[in-house]
Design a protein around this motif. Structure first.
Motif, short mmCIF file in Angstrom:
data_model
loop_
_atom_site.label_atom_id
_atom_site.label_comp_id
_atom_site.label_asym_id
_atom_site.label_seq_id
_atom_site.Cartn_x
_atom_site.Cartn_y
_atom_site.Cartn_z
N ALA A 1 12.22 2.90 3.03
CA ALA A 1 12.83 2.01 1.79
C ALA A 1 12.05 2.47 0.67
N ILE A 2 10.90 2.15 0.79
CA ILE A 2 9.93 2.15 -0.28
C ILE A 2 9.88 4.01 -0.73
N ALA A 3 10.12 4.52 -0.12
CA ALA A 3 10.45 5.93 -0.84
C ALA A 3 12.34 6.20 -1.61
N ALA A 4 12.83 5.40 -1.31
CA ALA A 4 14.68 5.23 -1.65
C ALA A 4 14.29 5.31 -3.31
N ARG A 5 13.15 4.87 -3.27
CA ARG A 5 12.75 4.13 -5.29
C ARG A 5 12.87 5.38 -5.55
N HIS A 6 11.62 6.60 -4.89
CA HIS A 6 11.68 7.06 -6.17
C HIS A 6 11.87 8.40 -5.42
N ASP B 1 18.35 0.25 9.06
CA ASP B 1 17.58 -0.89 8.54
C ASP B 1 18.24 -1.24 7.24
N GLU B 2 19.02 -1.99 6.90
CA GLU B 2 19.82 -3.17 5.69
C GLU B 2 18.41 -3.33 4.86
N THR B 3 17.45 -2.88 5.08
CA THR B 3 16.24 -2.99 3.60
C THR B 3 16.46 -1.66 2.88
N VAL B 4 16.78 -0.33 3.83
CA VAL B 4 16.33 0.59 3.62
C VAL B 4 17.70 0.97 2.48
N ARG B 5 18.85 0.35 3.36
CA ARG B 5 20.35 0.29 2.35
C ARG B 5 20.29 0.00 1.34
N LEU B 6 19.58 -1.22 1.23
CA LEU B 6 19.39 -2.48 0.01
C LEU B 6 19.44 -1.20 -1.02
N GLN B 7 17.79 -0.41 -0.99
CA GLN B 7 17.50 0.33 -2.10
C GLN B 7 18.26 1.56 -2.42
N ARG C 1 0.97 -1.01 0.14
CA ARG C 1 0.04 -0.36 -0.11
C ARG C 1 0.58 1.48 0.26
N ILE C 2 1.81 1.09 0.31
CA ILE C 2 2.30 2.86 0.84
C ILE C 2 3.30 2.30 -0.53
N ASP C 3 4.15 0.67 -1.15
CA ASP C 3 4.50 1.60 -3.04
C ASP C 3 3.71 2.50 -3.72
N ARG C 4 2.17 1.57 -3.69
CA ARG C 4 0.84 2.15 -4.72
C ARG C 4 1.01 4.04 -4.38
N PHE C 5 0.95 4.44 -2.74
CA PHE C 5 1.20 5.39 -2.34
C PHE C 5 2.32 6.48 -3.46
N PHE C 6 3.64 5.98 -3.05
CA PHE C 6 4.69 6.57 -3.36
C PHE C 6 4.41 6.30 -5.60
N LYS D 1 6.47 12.67 -6.30
CA LYS D 1 6.94 13.90 -5.72
C LYS D 1 7.51 14.40 -4.49
N LEU D 2 6.37 13.45 -4.09
CA LEU D 2 6.56 13.11 -2.00
C LEU D 2 7.35 12.54 -1.31
N ALA D 3 8.07 11.86 -2.86
CA ALA D 3 9.17 10.61 -1.54
C ALA D 3 10.00 11.35 -0.95
N THR D 4 10.84 11.91 -1.38
CA THR D 4 12.06 12.67 -0.50
C THR D 4 11.80 13.05 0.29
N PRO D 5 10.71 13.68 0.71
CA PRO D 5 10.40 14.41 1.88
C PRO D 5 10.32 13.18 3.22
N GLN D 6 9.71 12.42 3.27
CA GLN D 6 9.38 11.17 3.84
C GLN D 6 10.98 10.04 3.88
N LEU D 7 12.28 11.04 3.71
CA LEU D 7 13.37 9.44 3.88
C LEU D 7 13.24 9.31 4.81
N ALA D 8 13.38 10.30 6.57
CA ALA D 8 13.13 10.38 7.68
C ALA D 8 12.07 10.00 8.22
N HIS D 9 10.86 9.48 7.94
CA HIS D 9 10.45 8.53 8.04
C HIS D 9 10.50 7.30 8.88
N PRO D 10 10.24 7.59 10.18
CA PRO D 10 10.34 6.78 11.21
C PRO D 10 10.12 4.89 11.22
N TYR D 11 9.14 4.94 10.42
CA TYR D 11 9.14 3.36 9.54
C TYR D 11 9.79 2.93 9.09
#
Length: 264
Positions: A75-80, A94-100, A50-55, A60-70
């Protein structure tokens, strides 16, 4: 709107397990225009799809969420997100974030993740790192990282991995390395590697493998042998090897093997 069964099976909760509060969401205005929908497309949801569908709908809303606590949001914001903001996530907990991040970082920064504590991150680095930098990962402690390096390493450098401690790495090397380094594989400890050597060595050089202790190696050699090596394999004590040698001899003569003539 009807949702697919897999969405219905996942409870609609935020990343802290609480009910979604659309009124408190910073993107609440999007809902009126169909820009988001609880249970389908929502940045505040705990469910990654659901998060991925949103981004995907609002990159364009992804960059401001790179510091989100979840971590899933990051990780999904980092794709966009804008690639210029990704370096801030190279040390994300979190390694999931670093992987992206490893999938998108420019080459000048990618090398900094070569020693990431998580193997999946280092595998992604090895998949993308410039060829000239690949030798710096030859001694990675994880075999899959080294195997990834072996798949991309220039042929001239493959001999550096001929004696790798892991079979899977040496098999990758065996399928790519060329003469004269290929010749050195006849002494490999693993029969799987020696079988690859039997498949790839020039036929006149198969003699050591005609005496191999593994009958499958000899069987592989018999399929390509010529001259004295083939004569040796025609007398092999293993019936399957001798039979394959007879087939090879018949192929070289341009006719059917002896057994085929008897049953023809």
């Amino acid at each position: 709107m009807n949702h697919s069964a897999d969405w219905q099976d996942i409870p609609v909760r935020d990343w802290q397990g609480q009910a979604l509060d659309c009124a408190a969401c910073p993107h609440a205005a999007l809902r009126a225009g169909g820009g988001c929908e609880p249970g389908r497309s929502c940045m505040q949801d705990a469910y990654a799809r659901r998060i991925d569908r949103f981004f995907r709908q609002h990159p364009k809303l992804a960059t401001p969420q790179l510091a989100h606590p979840y971590f899933e949001v990051r990780a999904i914001a980092a794709r966009h997100a804008d690639v210029f903001h990704l370096p801030a996530l190279m040390a994300d907990p979190d390694e999931t974030v670093r992987l992206q991040v490893a999938l998108r970082l420019p080459q000048r920064l990618l090398g900094r993740l070569r020693e990431d504590p998580h193997r999946e991150v280092r595998i992604r680095v090895a998949q993308r790192l410039a060829e000239a930098e690949l030798p710096t990962m030859l001694r990675d402690p994880d075999y899959e990282v080294r195997a990834t390096v072996a798949r991309r390493l220039p042929e001239a450098l493959l001999p550096l991995l001929l004696h790798d401690s892991d079979l899977q790495v040496r098999l990758v090397v065996a399928h790519r390395v060329v003469m004269p380094a290929l010749w050195r594989l006849v002494d490999d400890a693993a029969p799987e590697v020696r079988r690859v050597a039997a498949e790839r060595l020039p036929a006149p050089l198969l003699e050591p493998l005609a005496h191999d202790r593994d009958w499958l190696v000899r069987h592989t050699a018999a399929a390509r042998a010529v001259g004295a090596v083939l004569e040796r394999l025609l007398l092999d004590p293993e019936p399957e090897v001798a039979a394959r040698a007879r087939e090879r001899a018949a192929e070289l003569r341009g006719g059917p093997a002896e057994g085929e003539r008897r049953h023809g």
